[in-house]
Design a protein around this motif. Structure first.
Motif, PDB file in Angstrom:
ATOM      1  N   GLY A 180       0.802  -1.215   0.000  1.00 28.99           N
ATOM      2  CA  GLY A 180       0.000   0.000   0.000  1.00 28.99           C
ATOM      3  C   GLY A 180       0.834   1.264   0.000  1.00 28.99           C
ATOM      4  N   ILE A 181       1.587   1.493   1.071  1.00 24.42           N
ATOM      5  CA  ILE A 181       2.301   2.750   1.238  1.00 24.42           C
ATOM      6  C   ILE A 181       3.418   2.927   0.209  1.00 24.42           C
ATOM      7  CG2 ILE A 181       3.841   4.017   2.797  1.00 24.42           C
ATOM      8  CD1 ILE A 181       2.122   3.029   5.117  1.00 24.42           C
ATOM      9  N   LEU A 182       4.262   1.904   0.023  1.00 24.64           N
ATOM     10  CA  LEU A 182       5.378   2.055  -0.914  1.00 24.64           C
ATOM     11  C   LEU A 182       4.913   2.202  -2.357  1.00 24.64           C
ATOM     12  CD1 LEU A 182       8.126  -0.281   0.584  1.00 24.64           C
ATOM     13  CD2 LEU A 182       7.891   2.195   0.763  1.00 24.64           C
ATOM     14  N   PRO A 183       3.928   1.422  -2.839  1.00 23.11           N
ATOM     15  CA  PRO A 183       3.427   1.679  -4.198  1.00 23.11           C
ATOM     16  C   PRO A 183       2.823   3.075  -4.352  1.00 23.11           C
ATOM     17  CG  PRO A 183       2.819  -0.527  -3.517  1.00 23.11           C
ATOM     18  CD  PRO A 183       3.394   0.157  -2.304  1.00 23.11           C
ATOM     19  N   LEU A 184       2.098   3.552  -3.320  1.00 27.55           N
ATOM     20  CA  LEU A 184       1.533   4.896  -3.385  1.00 27.55           C
ATOM     21  C   LEU A 184       2.642   5.937  -3.428  1.00 27.55           C
ATOM     22  CD1 LEU A 184      -0.868   6.810  -3.318  1.00 27.55           C
ATOM     23  CD2 LEU A 184      -0.872   6.646  -0.813  1.00 27.55           C
ATOM     24  N   PHE A 185       3.694   5.729  -2.634  1.00 30.52           N
ATOM     25  CA  PHE A 185       4.838   6.640  -2.660  1.00 30.52           C
ATOM     26  C   PHE A 185       5.472   6.650  -4.047  1.00 30.52           C
ATOM     27  CE2 PHE A 185       9.436   7.191  -2.485  1.00 30.52           C
ATOM     28  CZ  PHE A 185       9.548   8.423  -1.883  1.00 30.52           C
ATOM     29  N   ALA A 186       5.641   5.461  -4.642  1.00 31.26           N
ATOM     30  CA  ALA A 186       6.234   5.378  -5.975  1.00 31.26           C
ATOM     31  C   ALA A 186       5.362   6.104  -6.994  1.00 31.26           C
ATOM     32  CB  ALA A 186       6.415   3.913  -6.373  1.00 31.26           C
ATOM     33  N   PHE A 187       4.046   5.933  -6.901  1.00 32.20           N
ATOM     34  CA  PHE A 187       3.141   6.597  -7.844  1.00 32.20           C
ATOM     35  C   PHE A 187       3.216   8.113  -7.694  1.00 32.20           C
ATOM     36  CE2 PHE A 187      -1.070   8.339  -8.933  1.00 32.20           C
ATOM     37  CZ  PHE A 187      -1.152   7.923 -10.253  1.00 32.20           C
ATOM     38  N   ALA A 188       3.364   8.580  -6.467  1.00 30.82           N
ATOM     39  CA  ALA A 188       3.389  10.022  -6.216  1.00 30.82           C
ATOM     40  C   ALA A 188       4.715  10.661  -6.593  1.00 30.82           C
ATOM     41  CB  ALA A 188       3.092  10.294  -4.740  1.00 30.82           C
ATOM     42  N   ASN A 189       5.804   9.891  -6.599  1.00 25.73           N
ATOM     43  CA  ASN A 189       7.132  10.482  -6.784  1.00 25.73           C
ATOM     44  C   ASN A 189       7.844  10.092  -8.068  1.00 25.73           C
ATOM     45  OD1 ASN A 189       8.093  11.943  -4.056  1.00 25.73           O
ATOM     46  ND2 ASN A 189       6.767  10.221  -3.531  1.00 25.73           N
ATOM     47  N   ALA A 190       7.363   9.083  -8.771  1.00 25.78           N
ATOM     48  CA  ALA A 190       8.077   8.610  -9.965  1.00 25.78           C
ATOM     49  C   ALA A 190       7.583   9.253 -11.249  1.00 25.78           C
ATOM     50  CB  ALA A 190       7.961   7.087 -10.076  1.00 25.78           C
ATOM     51  N   GLY A 191       6.542  10.075 -11.170  1.00 19.32           N
ATOM     52  CA  GLY A 191       6.037  10.719 -12.376  1.00 19.32           C
ATOM     53  C   GLY A 191       6.989  11.788 -12.872  1.00 19.32           C
ATOM     54  N   VAL A 192       7.615  11.552 -14.012  1.00 12.95           N
ATOM     55  CA  VAL A 192       8.576  12.502 -14.588  1.00 12.95           C
ATOM     56  C   VAL A 192       8.134  12.818 -16.011  1.00 12.95           C
ATOM     57  CG1 VAL A 192      10.977  12.936 -15.202  1.00 12.95           C
ATOM     58  CG2 VAL A 192      10.445  11.519 -13.215  1.00 12.95           C
ATOM     59  N   SER A 193       8.003  14.088 -16.312  1.00  6.54           N
ATOM     60  CA  SER A 193       7.635  14.493 -17.670  1.00  6.54           C
ATOM     61  C   SER A 193       8.858  14.411 -18.578  1.00  6.54           C
ATOM     62  CB  SER A 193       7.087  15.926 -17.662  1.00  6.54           C
ATOM     63  OG  SER A 193       6.821  16.355 -18.973  1.00  6.54           O
ATOM     64  N   LEU A 194       8.680  13.740 -19.717  1.00 12.15           N
ATOM     65  CA  LEU A 194       9.762  13.604 -20.689  1.00 12.15           C
ATOM     66  C   LEU A 194       9.684  14.657 -21.786  1.00 12.15           C
ATOM     67  CD1 LEU A 194       9.758   9.709 -21.089  1.00 12.15           C
ATOM     68  CD2 LEU A 194      11.176  11.099 -19.584  1.00 12.15           C
ATOM     69  N   GLN A 195       8.676  15.497 -21.730  1.00 13.69           N
ATOM     70  CA  GLN A 195       8.505  16.511 -22.761  1.00 13.69           C
ATOM     71  C   GLN A 195       9.655  17.518 -22.715  1.00 13.69           C
ATOM     72  OE1 GLN A 195       4.662  18.306 -22.424  1.00 13.69           O
ATOM     73  NE2 GLN A 195       3.541  16.379 -22.717  1.00 13.69           N
ATOM     74  N   GLY A 196      10.248  17.737 -23.867  1.00 11.78           N
ATOM     75  CA  GLY A 196      11.347  18.681 -23.972  1.00 11.78           C
ATOM     76  C   GLY A 196      12.657  18.176 -23.427  1.00 11.78           C
ATOM     77  N   MET A 197      12.699  16.923 -22.983  1.00  9.16           N
ATOM     78  CA  MET A 197      13.922  16.371 -22.420  1.00  9.16           C
ATOM     79  C   MET A 197      14.701  15.631 -23.502  1.00  9.16           C
ATOM     80  SD  MET A 197      14.308  14.166 -18.903  1.00  9.16           S
ATOM     81  CE  MET A 197      13.412  15.409 -17.998  1.00  9.16           C
ATOM     82  N   SER A 198      15.985  15.903 -23.598  1.00 10.29           N
ATOM     83  CA  SER A 198      16.835  15.294 -24.615  1.00 10.29           C
ATOM     84  C   SER A 198      17.854  14.360 -23.969  1.00 10.29           C
ATOM     85  CB  SER A 198      17.568  16.379 -25.418  1.00 10.29           C
ATOM     86  OG  SER A 198      18.460  17.092 -24.572  1.00 10.29           O
ATOM     87  N   VAL A 199      18.580  13.648 -24.812  1.00  9.93           N
ATOM     88  CA  VAL A 199      19.639  12.760 -24.324  1.00  9.93           C
ATOM     89  C   VAL A 199      20.690  13.555 -23.563  1.00  9.93           C
ATOM     90  CG1 VAL A 199      21.453  11.140 -25.016  1.00  9.93           C
ATOM     91  CG2 VAL A 199      19.244  11.120 -26.206  1.00  9.93           C
ATOM     92  N   THR A 200      20.925  14.786 -24.013  1.00  8.08           N
ATOM     93  CA  THR A 200      21.901  15.645 -23.336  1.00  8.08           C
ATOM     94  C   THR A 200      21.498  15.892 -21.890  1.00  8.08           C
ATOM     95  OG1 THR A 200      22.372  16.734 -25.438  1.00  8.08           O
ATOM     96  CG2 THR A 200      23.101  17.857 -23.431  1.00  8.08           C
ATOM     97  N   ASP A 201      20.178  16.079 -21.676  1.00 16.92           N
ATOM     98  CA  ASP A 201      19.690  16.286 -20.313  1.00 16.92           C
ATOM     99  C   ASP A 201      19.938  15.062 -19.448  1.00 16.92           C
ATOM    100  OD1 ASP A 201      18.690  18.854 -20.869  1.00 16.92           O
ATOM    101  OD2 ASP A 201      16.862  18.000 -21.725  1.00 16.92           O
ATOM    102  N   LEU A 202      19.729  13.878 -20.029  1.00 18.40           N
ATOM    103  CA  LEU A 202      19.898  12.642 -19.262  1.00 18.40           C
ATOM    104  C   LEU A 202      21.363  12.383 -18.931  1.00 18.40           C
ATOM    105  CD1 LEU A 202      17.387  10.309 -21.162  1.00 18.40           C
ATOM    106  CD2 LEU A 202      17.004  11.669 -19.110  1.00 18.40           C
ATOM    107  N   LEU A 203      22.266  12.932 -19.755  1.00 17.59           N
ATOM    108  CA  LEU A 203      23.697  12.734 -19.514  1.00 17.59           C
ATOM    109  C   LEU A 203      24.311  13.895 -18.740  1.00 17.59           C
ATOM    110  CD1 LEU A 203      24.838  11.259 -22.959  1.00 17.59           C
ATOM    111  CD2 LEU A 203      24.353  10.029 -20.835  1.00 17.59           C
ATOM    112  N   SER A 204      23.474  14.801 -18.257  1.00 15.44           N
ATOM    113  CA  SER A 204      23.982  15.897 -17.436  1.00 15.44           C
ATOM    114  C   SER A 204      24.470  15.346 -16.097  1.00 15.44           C
ATOM    115  CB  SER A 204      22.891  16.958 -17.233  1.00 15.44           C
ATOM    116  OG  SER A 204      21.782  16.402 -16.561  1.00 15.44           O
ATOM    117  N   PRO A 205      25.296  16.100 -15.380  1.00 15.89           N
ATOM    118  CA  PRO A 205      25.984  15.551 -14.200  1.00 15.89           C
ATOM    119  C   PRO A 205      25.089  14.901 -13.153  1.00 15.89           C
ATOM    120  CG  PRO A 205      26.969  17.624 -14.817  1.00 15.89           C
ATOM    121  CD  PRO A 205      25.768  17.465 -15.692  1.00 15.89           C
TER     122      PRO A 205
END
Length: 392
Positions: A263-288
């Motif tokens: 219950g708690i850990l899946p809810l925490f994951a749902f609340a915190n793992a949402g990341v928007s990929l819009q406008g994000m490039s490979v360069t962003d993912l390789l940033s420090p």
């Protein structure tokens, strides 16, 4: 059907599966037409007031500060049980896991710090790749069934427990905001009451729970992270019940196990793992920041855990268990790179509330956690599948 559901819920891998599905759902919703509803849901204002005392936070922080305190309560109960009568009560059994835990914390932190040394705000996240997600790692190991020798499971469990203990210390020392002396005094009184109840032989868990709520509010208002109240409360719960009665600590641990894991850990994951990929490039993912986190989890964990255990064995301080082989230990070291839940939690402390001015965007940091954890878990599972005996 009911039997199948019960079997799934009691499977050691169930918690890891639910957490993974919740994280995938969060990523999917955040990158869909429903992203606005998702963020509105997390920002629902929730307020509780008693006389002049008022706690008003968005739903996301009630999950991170409130429900995660229950998770840390469970962690504290497990720690106390292990120290009193489990594997941590036997010094000879913990030499190798302690060595692995030290390496698995030092190397990821060093790799992250090395990559981000030029950015003081980014350095706030040095502890993000040091954590191991015990639910996920044990869940992946459980997928291999009876092929896994008991020594391997015990090593991972003990190392993860030590890792959790160090994570608690790191949060207490490095991720606190401005302290309120008055609230700390109230918290100190609450701790004193809990200790007195334990010494006087109070066995009822409900009484401890009421004091624990007061302690949580005081710690929340003090500037120390509120989840630590769960650990303090756990250490006060008595280990032994009255004659003929079950252990209050073990009973509470049993009662919370599925509530937290499913219950708690899946809810925490749902609340915190949402990341928007819009406008994000490979360069962003390789940033420090994301690159440092991913490399800390993937390279730092395997090098640190395996390397420190190897050095401990080579210097004669401990022996490798008879059922364990070096390739299997290397696969297990890879699994330790699954940081996920605890890494997400520490990232929220480092870069959202309590972070330094000009702290990096938490979105790429979360992607670094996901990338490093998935890579570590996948390769660890493959290596263990190849090296473990086909039948035991």
């Amino acid at each position: 059907m009911n039997a199948a559901i019960k079997h799934l819920l009691h499977n050691p891998a169930a918690s890891g599966i639910f957490i993974f599905l919740a994280a995938v759902a969060a990523m999917g919703v955040e990158n869909s037409a429903w992203s606005g509803m998702y963020n509105d849901f997390l920002n629902i204002p929730v307020a509780v007031q008693f006389a002049e005392l008022k706690i008003a936070k968005p739903l996301l922080l009630w999950i991170n500060d409130g429900l995660m305190a229950v998770f840390f309560l469970l962690v504290g109960l497990e720690l106390k049980r292990e120290f009193l009568e489990g594997e941590l009560s036997q010094p000879a059994n913990v030499v190798l896991p302690i060595a692995g835990a030290i390496g698995g914390i030092a190397m990821p932190a060093a790799i992250y710090a090395g990559i981000n040394h030029a950015d003081a705000a980014a350095l706030q996240g040095w502890a993000i790749p040091t954590a191991t997600d015990i639910a996920f790692a044990l869940g992946i190991l459980a997928l291999l069934g009876s092929r896994v020798p008991p020594a391997l499971k015990l090593f991972l469990l003990t190392l993860a427990i030590i890792d959790d203990l160090v994570a608690i210390i790191i949060i207490a020392l490095f991720y606190t905001s401005d302290l309120s002396v008055g609230s700390l005094q109230v918290a100190a009184v609450g701790i004193g009451v809990l200790v007195a109840m334990n010494r006087l032989g109070v066995k009822g868990v409900s009484g401890y729970g009421l004091v624990g709520v007061v302690l949580w509010v005081a710690v929340l208002k003090s500037g120390v992270h509120a989840t630590l109240a769960g650990v303090v409360l756990a250490f006060a719960i008595p280990m032994h019940g009255d004659e003929g009665e079950p252990s209050p600590l073990k009973q509470l641990e049993h009662d919370l196990h599925h509530v937290v894991g499913l219950g708690i850990l899946p809810l925490f994951a749902f609340a915190n793992a949402g990341v928007s990929l819009q406008g994000m490039s490979v360069t962003d993912l390789l940033s420090p920041v994301p690159f440092g986190i991913a490399m800390g989890l993937f390279l730092g964990k395997q090098i640190g855990v395996f390397g420190f255990v190897w050095l401990t064995v080579r210097t004669g301080l401990a022996k490798l268990p008879e059922e364990m082989r070096w390739p299997q230990l290397y696969g297990l070291s890879l699994l330790c790179g699954v940081g996920f839940t605890m890494s997400l939690f520490i990232s929220s402390l480092a870069f959202e509330h309590g972070g330094a001015a000009g702290a990096p965007d938490i979105g790429p940091a979360r992607l670094g956690i996901l990338g490093g954890s998935i890579l570590s878990g996948l390769l660890g599972f493959i290596l263990l599948r190849l090296t473990l005996p086909k039948h035991r």
